[in-house]
Design an enzyme around this catalytic site. Structure first.
Site, mmCIF file in Angstrom:
data_model
loop_
_atom_site.group_PDB
_atom_site.id
_atom_site.type_symbol
_atom_site.label_atom_id
_atom_site.label_comp_id
_atom_site.label_asym_id
_atom_site.label_seq_id
_atom_site.Cartn_x
_atom_site.Cartn_y
_atom_site.Cartn_z
ATOM 1 N N SER A 34 10.898 6.003 8.923
ATOM 2 C CA SER A 34 10.357 5.669 10.236
ATOM 3 C C SER A 34 10.731 4.231 10.568
ATOM 4 C CB SER A 34 8.831 5.812 10.196
ATOM 5 O OG SER A 34 8.261 5.392 11.411
ATOM 6 N N CYS B 206 5.436 -7.382 7.238
ATOM 7 C CA CYS B 206 6.402 -6.881 8.211
ATOM 8 C C CYS B 206 6.662 -7.974 9.228
ATOM 9 C CB CYS B 206 5.857 -5.640 8.910
ATOM 10 S SG CYS B 206 7.019 -4.888 10.074
ATOM 11 N N CYS C 72 3.998 -5.680 15.657
ATOM 12 C CA CYS C 72 3.422 -4.746 16.635
ATOM 13 C C CYS C 72 1.921 -5.071 16.735
ATOM 14 C CB CYS C 72 3.609 -3.301 16.190
ATOM 15 S SG CYS C 72 5.344 -2.811 16.081
ATOM 16 N N GLY D 286 5.884 -2.487 6.298
ATOM 17 C CA GLY D 286 7.253 -2.963 6.413
ATOM 18 C C GLY D 286 8.134 -2.123 7.309
ATOM 19 N N GLU E 148 0.823 -1.214 0.000
ATOM 20 C CA GLU E 148 0.000 0.000 0.000
ATOM 21 C C GLU E 148 0.855 1.261 0.000
ATOM 22 O OE1 GLU E 148 -3.209 -2.080 3.013
ATOM 23 O OE2 GLU E 148 -2.270 -0.196 3.568
ATOM 24 N N CYS F 2 -0.883 -3.006 14.857
ATOM 25 C CA CYS F 2 -0.687 -2.703 13.441
ATOM 26 C C CYS F 2 -1.187 -3.845 12.556
ATOM 27 C CB CYS F 2 0.805 -2.453 13.191
ATOM 28 S SG CYS F 2 1.220 -2.224 11.461
ATOM 29 N N CYS G 239 -1.655 1.747 8.406
ATOM 30 C CA CYS G 239 -0.733 0.768 7.850
ATOM 31 C C CYS G 239 -1.328 -0.633 7.683
ATOM 32 C CB CYS G 239 0.460 0.704 8.793
ATOM 33 S SG CYS G 239 1.791 -0.279 8.186
ATOM 34 N N HIS H 235 6.286 4.810 21.040
ATOM 35 C CA HIS H 235 4.970 4.371 21.525
ATOM 36 C C HIS H 235 4.881 4.043 23.016
ATOM 37 C CE1 HIS H 235 4.030 4.403 17.337
ATOM 38 N NE2 HIS H 235 4.446 3.197 17.039
ATOM 39 N N SER I 61 9.368 4.810 15.995
ATOM 40 C CA SER I 61 8.085 4.397 16.553
ATOM 41 C C SER I 61 8.315 3.945 17.988
ATOM 42 C CB SER I 61 7.499 3.251 15.719
ATOM 43 O OG SER I 61 7.092 3.748 14.474
ATOM 44 N N ASN J 129 -5.755 4.517 14.617
ATOM 45 C CA ASN J 129 -6.748 4.136 13.611
ATOM 46 C C ASN J 129 -7.167 2.716 13.936
ATOM 47 O OD1 ASN J 129 -7.440 5.982 11.555
ATOM 48 N ND2 ASN J 129 -5.415 5.785 10.649
ATOM 49 N N CYS K 65 3.149 8.389 1.473
ATOM 50 C CA CYS K 65 3.618 7.395 2.439
ATOM 51 C C CYS K 65 3.831 6.086 1.675
ATOM 52 C CB CYS K 65 2.535 7.248 3.509
ATOM 53 S SG CYS K 65 2.799 5.909 4.647
HETATM 54 N N1 SAH Z 1 8.048 -0.169 10.588
HETATM 55 C C1 SAH Z 1 8.139 1.267 10.587
HETATM 56 C C2 SAH Z 1 7.279 1.959 9.558
HETATM 57 C C3 SAH Z 1 5.876 1.464 9.331
HETATM 58 S S1 SAH Z 1 4.644 1.892 10.477
HETATM 59 C C4 SAH Z 1 7.867 1.787 11.961
HETATM 60 O O1 SAH Z 1 7.555 0.999 12.851
HETATM 61 O O2 SAH Z 1 8.004 2.981 12.183
HETATM 62 C C5 SAH Z 1 4.474 3.633 10.341
HETATM 63 C C6 SAH Z 1 3.801 4.246 11.572
HETATM 64 O O3 SAH Z 1 2.396 3.917 11.582
HETATM 65 C C7 SAH Z 1 4.383 3.714 12.863
HETATM 66 O O4 SAH Z 1 4.619 4.730 13.786
HETATM 67 C C8 SAH Z 1 3.287 2.771 13.306
HETATM 68 O O5 SAH Z 1 3.398 2.548 14.659
HETATM 69 C C9 SAH Z 1 2.045 3.519 12.880
HETATM 70 N N2 SAH Z 1 0.819 2.704 12.866
HETATM 71 C C10 SAH Z 1 0.678 1.403 12.530
HETATM 72 N N3 SAH Z 1 -0.592 0.987 12.670
HETATM 73 C C11 SAH Z 1 -1.294 2.072 13.088
HETATM 74 C C12 SAH Z 1 -2.666 2.286 13.417
HETATM 75 N N4 SAH Z 1 -3.569 1.309 13.351
HETATM 76 N N5 SAH Z 1 -3.026 3.542 13.808
HETATM 77 C C13 SAH Z 1 -2.125 4.542 13.872
HETATM 78 N N6 SAH Z 1 -0.822 4.398 13.586
HETATM 79 C C14 SAH Z 1 -0.408 3.178 13.206
#
Ligand code: SAH
Length: 362
Positions: free
Chosen positions: A204, A122, A126, A172, A101, A129, A346, A229, A227, A303, A115
């Site tokens: 990121s 991946c 997490c 990823g 995507e 995600c 994502c 968190h 990231s 999200n 983006c």
């Molecule tokens: N692997 C990399 C890049 C991909 S995720 C990373 O971890 O940074 C890009 C960003 O989107 C990250 O900060 C991730 O935590 C966030 N993300 C993933 N799923 C999400 C969701 N459901 N709502 C909001 N942010 C989300």
């Protein structure tokens, strides 16, 4: 680092079964300046294949098209536009049927951010995600990464506009596909090609310590986002398995080395999950670790995804959390949420069209 044009032509040649760009050029009797014309046509003029490249003779064009040379390594499957028309989300198919995507966010004619994905799936799992929950398929090549941006650049060009920013925040983990991502950055940056400044690109990462060190040594002005968190291991380990490999302390130490070496700011992403990481205690602990450094915190509204057991924090909670950080003099922003109605987080679009991949073992 190889020249951007060489990275590009090697990728296209490999797709046609040639060892590299030189073998490809030889097979078609192409002089080096012809390769330059092809590269310019694809990366600067955004042609999709050689048939429309009139700087080449009709005969050469025919031979290249006949051999199956395509400039686009990703093909759009679905492109959805949010109701406010500010967000377009594309699902792209790769040559082997894998899907990734990419999202275009148009911020009121002032910024056009794309983006992009660096991997199909991946490996880092997490819990919040969608991509992480579906597992890892494979690394993308540099041209597959770049061609997501070329797609949206072409759409914008039709309206007289351009991409102003690119973020590696799609599917990823960019630092798990480090070399291809650096090649993609070289391709995106090349003034003779795509021509986007390093400062307009952000990578990121989930926080791979050795790669943060390697990235600090690149000497390029690409932005780094982490990231994070969570303020500590106790919280982070509840939903980010990577914290077992690298502790929060190790991760923040790498970020300090990075700012010391590059004098560049680090951006920390902090997704707001109700009753998981959004308490005042978390904000206070985070502020203590962030303050006094060249750090910026970006609070991200969650999200919601169909397969994760989290609820996003309320707006009031997000602002209260932000206030604690601001009062501790930590530069903080709250991300404006775009494209919620088209599942723009994502991995969400692919999750709707594809079954789950194998779970990652790495
Ligand atoms: N692997 C990399 C890049 C991909 S995720 C990373 O971890 O940074 C890009 C960003 O989107 C990250 O900060 C991730 O935590 C966030 N993300 C993933 N799923 C999400 C969701 N459901 N709502 C909001 N942010 C989300």
């Amino acid at each position: 680092m190889r020249k951007a044009q060489d990275i590009w032509i090697d990728a296209k040649a490999a797709r046609l079964g040639y060892a590299d760009g030189a073998a490809f050029a030889e097979a078609f009797g192409l002089k080096p300046y012809r390769i330059g014309q092809l590269y310019h046509a694809a990366m600067r003029e955004l042609h999709g294949d050689p048939s429309t490249v009139t700087t080449l003779s009709a005969q050469t064009r025919e031979a290249l098209v006949g051999a199956g040379l395509q400039f686009d390594s990703v093909a759009p499957v679905v492109v959805e536009r949010s109701s406010d028309k500010q967000t377009s989300k594309g699902l792209f198919r790769l040559h082997d049927g894998k899907e990734v995507e990419a999202v275009l966010m148009e911020h009121n004619k002032d910024r056009n951010t794309v983006c992009i994905s660096s991997q199909a799936g991946c490996a880092f799992a997490c819990a919040f995600c969608s991509t992480g929950q579906a597992g890892y398929s494979r690394n993308l090549t540099a041209d597959e990464i770049v061609d997501q941006a070329r797609y949206f650049a072409r759409e914008l060009r039709a309206k007289g506009e351009k991409i102003t920013n690119i973020v590696f925040m799609g599917m990823g983990e960019p630092f798990h596909n480090y070399d291809a991502v650096m090649e993609a950055v070289a391709l995106l940056n090349d003034p003779k090609g795509f021509g986007l400044g390093h400062r307009h690109i952000t990578i990121s990462t989930v926080g791979l310590v050795e790669k943060i060190d390697q990235f600090a040594d690149e000497g390029i002005q690409v932005n780094l986002a982490i990231s994070l968190h969570a303020p500590n291991d106790a919280v982070r380990s509840q939903f980010m398995p990577v914290s077992k490999k690298y502790s929060t302390g190790q991760l923040l130490a790498a970020c300090e080395r990075y700012t010391a070496r590059t004098r560049r700011k680090v951006f920390f992403e902090y997704i707001m999950l109700a009753d998981v990481n959004d308490s005042d205690e978390c904000a206070i602990a985070l502020a203590a670790k962030m303050r006094g450094h060249l750090y910026h915190v970006n609070l991200i509204p969650y999200n919601s995804t169909p397969d994760a057991a989290f609820t996003g924090s309320s707006d009031a909670r997000i602002w209260a959390f932000a206030k604690i950080l601001e009062e501790a003099n930590v530069p903080t922003t709250v991300r404006y949420n775009m494209g919620r109605d088209i599942a723009a987080a994502c991995g969400q679009l692919r999750a709707q069209t594809q079954p789950k991949a194998q779970n990652a073992t790495s």
